[in-house]
Design a protein around this motif. Sequence first.
Motif, PDB file in Angstrom:
ATOM      1  N   THR A   1       0.966  -1.056   0.174  1.00 58.05           N
ATOM      2  CA  THR A   1      -0.030  -0.269   0.027  1.00 58.05           C
ATOM      3  C   THR A   1       0.760   1.054  -0.220  1.00 58.05           C
ATOM      4  OG1 THR A   1      -0.286   0.015   1.988  1.00 58.05           O
ATOM      5  CG2 THR A   1      -2.015  -1.075   1.471  1.00 58.05           C
ATOM      6  N   GLY A   2       2.162   0.813   0.010  1.00 62.98           N
ATOM      7  CA  GLY A   2       3.549   2.353   0.034  1.00 62.98           C
ATOM      8  C   GLY A   2       3.042   2.846  -1.747  1.00 62.98           C
ATOM      9  N   ALA A   3       3.821   4.212  -1.177  1.00 62.50           N
ATOM     10  CA  ALA A   3       3.746   4.794  -2.875  1.00 62.50           C
ATOM     11  C   ALA A   3       4.233   4.263  -4.321  1.00 62.50           C
ATOM     12  CB  ALA A   3       4.966   6.090  -2.293  1.00 62.50           C
ATOM     13  N   ASP A   4       5.274   2.789  -3.665  1.00 63.71           N
ATOM     14  CA  ASP A   4       5.825   2.052  -4.985  1.00 63.71           C
ATOM     15  C   ASP A   4       4.291   1.276  -5.477  1.00 63.71           C
ATOM     16  OD1 ASP A   4       5.270   0.647  -2.747  1.00 63.71           O
ATOM     17  OD2 ASP A   4       7.696  -0.058  -2.667  1.00 63.71           O
ATOM     18  N   GLN A   5       3.354   1.565  -4.363  1.00 64.73           N
ATOM     19  CA  GLN A   5       2.486   0.261  -4.355  1.00 64.73           C
ATOM     20  C   GLN A   5       3.077  -1.368  -4.290  1.00 64.73           C
ATOM     21  OE1 GLN A   5      -1.488   0.703  -5.337  1.00 64.73           O
ATOM     22  NE2 GLN A   5      -0.451   1.771  -3.708  1.00 64.73           N
ATOM     23  N   GLY A   6       3.387  -1.566  -4.079  1.00 71.02           N
ATOM     24  CA  GLY A   6       4.459  -2.898  -3.531  1.00 71.02           C
ATOM     25  C   GLY A   6       5.332  -3.232  -5.185  1.00 71.02           C
ATOM     26  N   LYS A   7       5.702  -2.735  -5.701  1.00 74.26           N
ATOM     27  CA  LYS A   7       6.186  -3.173  -7.307  1.00 74.26           C
ATOM     28  C   LYS A   7       7.541  -4.996  -6.606  1.00 74.26           C
ATOM     29  CE  LYS A   7       5.121   0.608 -10.397  1.00 74.26           C
ATOM     30  NZ  LYS A   7       4.487   1.839  -9.144  1.00 74.26           N
ATOM     31  N   THR A   8       8.105  -4.562  -6.820  1.00 75.66           N
ATOM     32  CA  THR A   8       9.324  -5.554  -5.750  1.00 75.66           C
ATOM     33  C   THR A   8       8.650  -6.371  -5.073  1.00 75.66           C
ATOM     34  OG1 THR A   8      10.247  -3.833  -3.706  1.00 75.66           O
ATOM     35  CG2 THR A   8      11.064  -3.493  -6.695  1.00 75.66           C
ATOM     36  N   SER A   9       7.381  -6.048  -3.728  1.00 76.02           N
ATOM     37  CA  SER A   9       7.052  -5.930  -3.229  1.00 76.02           C
ATOM     38  C   SER A   9       6.011  -7.274  -3.094  1.00 76.02           C
ATOM     39  CB  SER A   9       6.737  -5.442  -1.849  1.00 76.02           C
ATOM     40  OG  SER A   9       5.845  -4.771  -2.152  1.00 76.02           O
ATOM     41  N   GLY A  10       4.459  -7.038  -3.638  1.00 78.13           N
ATOM     42  CA  GLY A  10       3.313  -8.099  -3.850  1.00 78.13           C
ATOM     43  C   GLY A  10       3.532  -9.223  -4.678  1.00 78.13           C
ATOM     44  N   PRO A  11       4.152  -9.667  -5.080  1.00 78.68           N
ATOM     45  CA  PRO A  11       4.504 -11.085  -5.724  1.00 78.68           C
ATOM     46  C   PRO A  11       5.113 -11.969  -4.854  1.00 78.68           C
ATOM     47  CG  PRO A  11       5.108  -9.926  -7.426  1.00 78.68           C
ATOM     48  CD  PRO A  11       4.632  -8.577  -6.702  1.00 78.68           C
ATOM     49  N   GLY A  12       6.350 -10.637  -4.159  1.00 82.06           N
ATOM     50  CA  GLY A  12       7.279 -11.412  -2.594  1.00 82.06           C
ATOM     51  C   GLY A  12       6.429 -11.614  -1.499  1.00 82.06           C
ATOM     52  N   THR A  13       4.987 -10.712  -1.503  1.00 86.73           N
ATOM     53  CA  THR A  13       3.900 -11.537   0.198  1.00 86.73           C
ATOM     54  C   THR A  13       3.012 -12.626  -0.651  1.00 86.73           C
ATOM     55  OG1 THR A  13       4.056  -8.707  -0.138  1.00 86.73           O
ATOM     56  CG2 THR A  13       2.127  -9.998   0.680  1.00 86.73           C
ATOM     57  N   VAL A  14       2.952 -12.615  -2.080  1.00 86.00           N
ATOM     58  CA  VAL A  14       1.787 -14.108  -2.423  1.00 86.00           C
ATOM     59  C   VAL A  14       2.605 -15.065  -2.109  1.00 86.00           C
ATOM     60  CG1 VAL A  14       0.595 -14.720  -4.349  1.00 86.00           C
ATOM     61  CG2 VAL A  14       0.443 -12.248  -4.006  1.00 86.00           C
ATOM     62  N   GLY A  15       3.649 -15.146  -2.263  1.00 84.81           N
ATOM     63  CA  GLY A  15       4.988 -16.212  -2.364  1.00 84.81           C
ATOM     64  C   GLY A  15       5.382 -16.330  -0.910  1.00 84.81           C
ATOM     65  N   VAL A  16       5.027 -15.517  -0.333  1.00 88.91           N
ATOM     66  CA  VAL A  16       5.566 -15.976   1.706  1.00 88.91           C
ATOM     67  C   VAL A  16       4.538 -16.200   1.745  1.00 88.91           C
ATOM     68  CG1 VAL A  16       5.719 -15.019   3.972  1.00 88.91           C
ATOM     69  CG2 VAL A  16       7.037 -14.126   2.311  1.00 88.91           C
ATOM     70  N   MET A  17       2.963 -15.827   1.128  1.00 87.55           N
ATOM     71  CA  MET A  17       1.741 -16.410   1.655  1.00 87.55           C
ATOM     72  C   MET A  17       1.462 -18.111   1.252  1.00 87.55           C
ATOM     73  SD  MET A  17      -1.068 -13.504   1.319  1.00 87.55           S
ATOM     74  CE  MET A  17      -2.031 -15.061   1.606  1.00 87.55           C
ATOM     75  N   SER A  18       2.581 -18.310   0.388  1.00 82.76           N
ATOM     76  CA  SER A  18       1.640 -19.432  -0.399  1.00 82.76           C
ATOM     77  C   SER A  18       2.665 -20.475   0.561  1.00 82.76           C
ATOM     78  CB  SER A  18       2.285 -19.391  -1.784  1.00 82.76           C
ATOM     79  OG  SER A  18       3.927 -18.884  -2.308  1.00 82.76           O
ATOM     80  N   ALA A  19       3.422 -19.742   1.097  1.00 80.03           N
ATOM     81  CA  ALA A  19       5.279 -21.203   1.775  1.00 80.03           C
ATOM     82  C   ALA A  19       4.212 -20.985   3.465  1.00 80.03           C
ATOM     83  CB  ALA A  19       6.400 -20.088   1.411  1.00 80.03           C
ATOM     84  N   LEU A  20       4.322 -20.156   3.799  1.00 79.61           N
ATOM     85  CA  LEU A  20       3.420 -20.066   5.237  1.00 79.61           C
ATOM     86  C   LEU A  20       1.591 -21.359   4.828  1.00 79.61           C
ATOM     87  CD1 LEU A  20       3.607 -16.461   6.386  1.00 79.61           C
ATOM     88  CD2 LEU A  20       5.151 -18.745   7.430  1.00 79.61           C
ATOM     89  N   LEU A  21       1.245 -21.106   4.025  1.00 76.93           N
ATOM     90  CA  LEU A  21       0.088 -22.119   3.999  1.00 76.93           C
ATOM     91  C   LEU A  21      -0.180 -22.957   3.696  1.00 76.93           C
ATOM     92  CD1 LEU A  21      -1.969 -19.188   2.736  1.00 76.93           C
ATOM     93  CD2 LEU A  21      -2.025 -20.162   5.085  1.00 76.93           C
ATOM     94  N   GLY A  22       1.196 -23.352   2.734  1.00 75.08           N
ATOM     95  CA  GLY A  22       2.108 -24.739   1.571  1.00 75.08           C
ATOM     96  C   GLY A  22       0.946 -24.751   1.032  1.00 75.08           C
ATOM     97  N   ALA A  23       0.240 -23.671   0.370  1.00 77.38           N
ATOM     98  CA  ALA A  23      -0.252 -23.438  -1.045  1.00 77.38           C
ATOM     99  C   ALA A  23       0.157 -22.955  -2.220  1.00 77.38           C
ATOM    100  CB  ALA A  23      -1.502 -22.331  -0.843  1.00 77.38           C
TER     101      ALA A  23
END
Lengths: 80, 1040
Positions: free
Chosen positions: B458-480
């Motif tokens: 939600t920052g001014a960069d709108q997660g250009k470098t972080s958005g898919p990383g967040t998804v990846g971390v979620m997938s790792a934590l959820l095993g999905a």
Amino acid sequence: MLLIRCPFCGPRDETEFHYGGQAEIAYPADPSALTDEEWAGYVYLRDNPRGWFHERWTHSAGCRTWFNVRRHTVTHEIAQ
Amino acid sequence: MTQRLPIGGRVDRTRTLRFTFDGVAMTGYQGDTLASALLANEVRIVGRSVDLGRPRGVFGIGSEEPNALVRVGDDPMLTATTVELYDGLAASGLAGKGRLDPGFADDARYDKAYLHCDVLVVGGGPAGLAAALAASESGARVILLDEQPELGGSLLGARERLDGRPAMDWVAAAEARLSGVQVFTRTTAVGYYDHNYVVAVERRTDHLADRPAHISRQRLWHFRAGRVILATGAHERSIAFPGNDRPGVMLASAARAYVNRYAVRPGTRAVVFTCADSAFAAGDDLRAAGVEIATIVDARRGETVTRTVAGPDGALAGVEIGGRIVECDLLAVCGGWNPTVHLFSQSQGRLRYDQNIHAFVPHLSAQAEQSVGACRGTYGTAACIEEGYAAGGSAGNFRIPVSDARHEQPPAALWTSGAQEEAFVDLQRDVTVADVARSIGAGMRSVEHVKRYTTAGTGADQGKTSGPGTVGVMSALLGADPGAVGTTTYRPPYVPISIALLAGRERGILSDPIRVTSMHASHVARGAVFEDVGQWKRPWYFPLDGESMDDAVLRECAAARTAVAAMDASTLGKIDIRGADVGVFLDRIYTNMYSTLAVGACRYGVMCTADGMVFDDGVTTRLAEERYLMTTTTGNAAAVLDWLEEWHQTEWPELDVSFVSVTDHWATVAVVGPRSRELVTSLGVPGDMPFMTYREVGLGGVAARVYRISFSGELAWELNVPWAYGRTLWETVLERGAVPYGTETMHVLRAEKGFPIVGQETDGTVTPQDLGMSWAVSKRKPDYVGKRSHARPDAMRADRKRLIGLFSAERLAEGAQLVTAAGMVGHVTSSYHSAALDRPFALALSRDAHGPMEAVWDTRRVPVEIVSSVFYDPENLVRDGSPSTWPVSHEGDWLLDRPVSALDAYRDRFAVAGADAVVRAREIPLAIMRETHGADPGEDAMRLGPEWWIGPAGDVDVSGQRTIVELTGPRARDVLITGCALDLDPRVFGVGAYVQTMLGRAQVILRRVDDDAYHVYVRSSFAGYLAEWLLDALAEWSHT
């Protein structure tokens, strides 16, 4: 910004038009013959589909023509 | 500049630029960004993070930068990686966010412009350049955008060779072959909307030390494209491990580009941490630039960096690998690549997760769009060029160059390593793996919920470098699978843009058209105070020296009731209606009868919407057997015309009826008061005209229309002359003794007579019967619009709110609630002090007309007395004046001999602005224009609608309705595209072509009369607005 094809002026930005709601809602031939409920249906009730919708627009900033458009309410695709 | 390499890069070492950062003087070179210059000056810490206050440095290379936030001059928050260095630049680091000075007004010039093309290519890297080349070879009209100062994309920062030569040689050769392609550099596409509408920001002067004030600093381009080719590249992503945010930790591709493009070493001893092959090239290039490569950690071999170690300043001093610390001041990280799918996703295209490259890639297009190159997940320069060229649609032959880059193996999926705390997923929002884990622990499964809970993305960069990383971390934590987690919605704008840019030139007097009447200059000279009515400026009252509004209104009212007063009534809507069936048509539109109206007679009418509620009212006159003139309320003129067209075109096309707006053609002076007859007869008006009649009269040698109608209850006349004579008529009426009055006095006079105002007494829930106007509702007609609704039980309820009159000891507030023992029963709609009654009075809508009642507003409770809503002259004794003052008409012994055009005041300003300029404006004076509905009237008439014509010949004189401005010069089109959304390309809009459309915010007819000459026909009331708009636009060209 929708691109709407006016039948007379051609394709124009949506801001040149006014929206006219659902198309093909004819004014009843004899309103006095309708029940209150039937009349209320004409005045107040319109479809609100998720998908293709037949609607009216008028080219208010141009030739003032009223015309019908088929628009997909999800994708905004306009059938030519 | 100790980290600057002696040779290489794309900076110009002959042009040294001085700048300051946090007050410290430094230098850089032409071609630097602020980020590269800071790195060259060994500035490792640029600012602090937003929540945790951790030191942060340059992390990326372009608009994806999450860390290096700076204030530059008055710009409160920019990324150092996107600020081109210029001499004298003064920047300071930010703690995670900028601060807007509330007292600061951005006076820089911003504007917008419209262009159309067959193919729009977004991105000037290898894929986009090849696509533009192919599209131009096919003969298409092509526009190519790129956000960098020069084309080349990823090749700008690479050492790659194509066909054995530096890759930028290939770029230069390709660029030279682009024929007829409009190339926009420093231009970022920020929004992709419906029907291939792409909006882009061009930064026109931001890179200049001396910014010319007359050129817009930034321009918002609106592109409408037949096809869009997205070649937006890819963003490298990071890996989340503890301390991955320290200054010195940098994306591997960014580190590589700093040495190659800017000849700057971002560190002296580097560790490379990667799960993809591209980082090996980065290692090669860093080594070649003299950076010591301590080690390369490839997660695919089972090694990872598990944390970083900070030096005393908080910047990177070393990394932990397999339990041991390796000293370094640069950690080049590569967690794989995310195709830049932002615009694709904005276009409503569907994404899919690619298990091979571990990234979301375009799947199904929703528009005429194609993604090519790295933004589609394609790896390798040659493959991107091949894909781009194929998408361009050329039938020609094109040799794909051979690259010397090593073939890349697919990356591994590595989202995190080491502990969760201090392992940052989103650097700009200070969100860690631990934060994401907490949100999942709290039960969230949707990426949209996690985003909102953690603020990741939600920052001014709108997660250009972080958005898919967040998804990846979620997938790792959820095993999905990441594809099952999905992405958040990509929304415009792709990069932050300022509100000032969105406003463009539509600020101040250009924020909305100001409509004025032909008499406006007189009102201004007389010191009128104006009221906004819709877009109109109407005189509210005319104060004499030192007079209060209340005193002025009492004086104006007294003049109208006891002597003679005059008002500018030009703003009322006027519609000329012709045809054999006008009477039938009006009988259906109005609640009362018009087909029986005698020629030369006027009648007040009310029109309702189908639900039976009052929509508009006004006086309509039968000018001839088959011709009526309808007047509408000022604010509703356009809506009523739409309404008439709607019923005619969609329900009753068989009726012979047509409509011509003549609102601006006729200037109207209302002359009111018991002594008004003396005044108007002195002008040549027949003094014996009966009430509610109309005559055509010669006034001062000009054909005028006179209506004996009254909105005040007094003897009154409405004198109508064409626009050009309005001001002289107004001045003449005042010279002959009339006291000028404004809208406030008009409101008081009509309220004293109990006349409602649509929009003041009505609000879309009020029927004519509620207003006590059953007398204006025909019982004899079989139908009219709204009739059936008037018979609905709700319309006939006994407890509907109805119009009542109120007396009170003091003036009530409009909007005050009316309260009885039964509770709230209504509200005050109009409240004034009456000069005639010498007391306050009010109109109200109330469902109760009995018993004790109070008006309540704020903390006030004021008792009211319920009375008739007609306060003044209920028997209509005064509206015909005194019979003894009925002189016969004077012969016209005066002349309306001074036609004044709507642009009279702009003649000199046009001349000054156009002197020696490449574009000039001037008025085409007083052309004869007539409108016709039906067959072509000939004489080179323009066809405005299927059966609608305007030209020198025809049925209805509308010469005053429009004013014509001529725009000439080689830059005329460049002015027009800043306000006209249509395709004005000379190949499309040829000489002689004309359109009805919008220019700025005014409706116009635009006609191309010659190669570099256009005529703009604008409603006369909008002419002043359009002139101001043009003069503002001309400012850019009168300096060249």
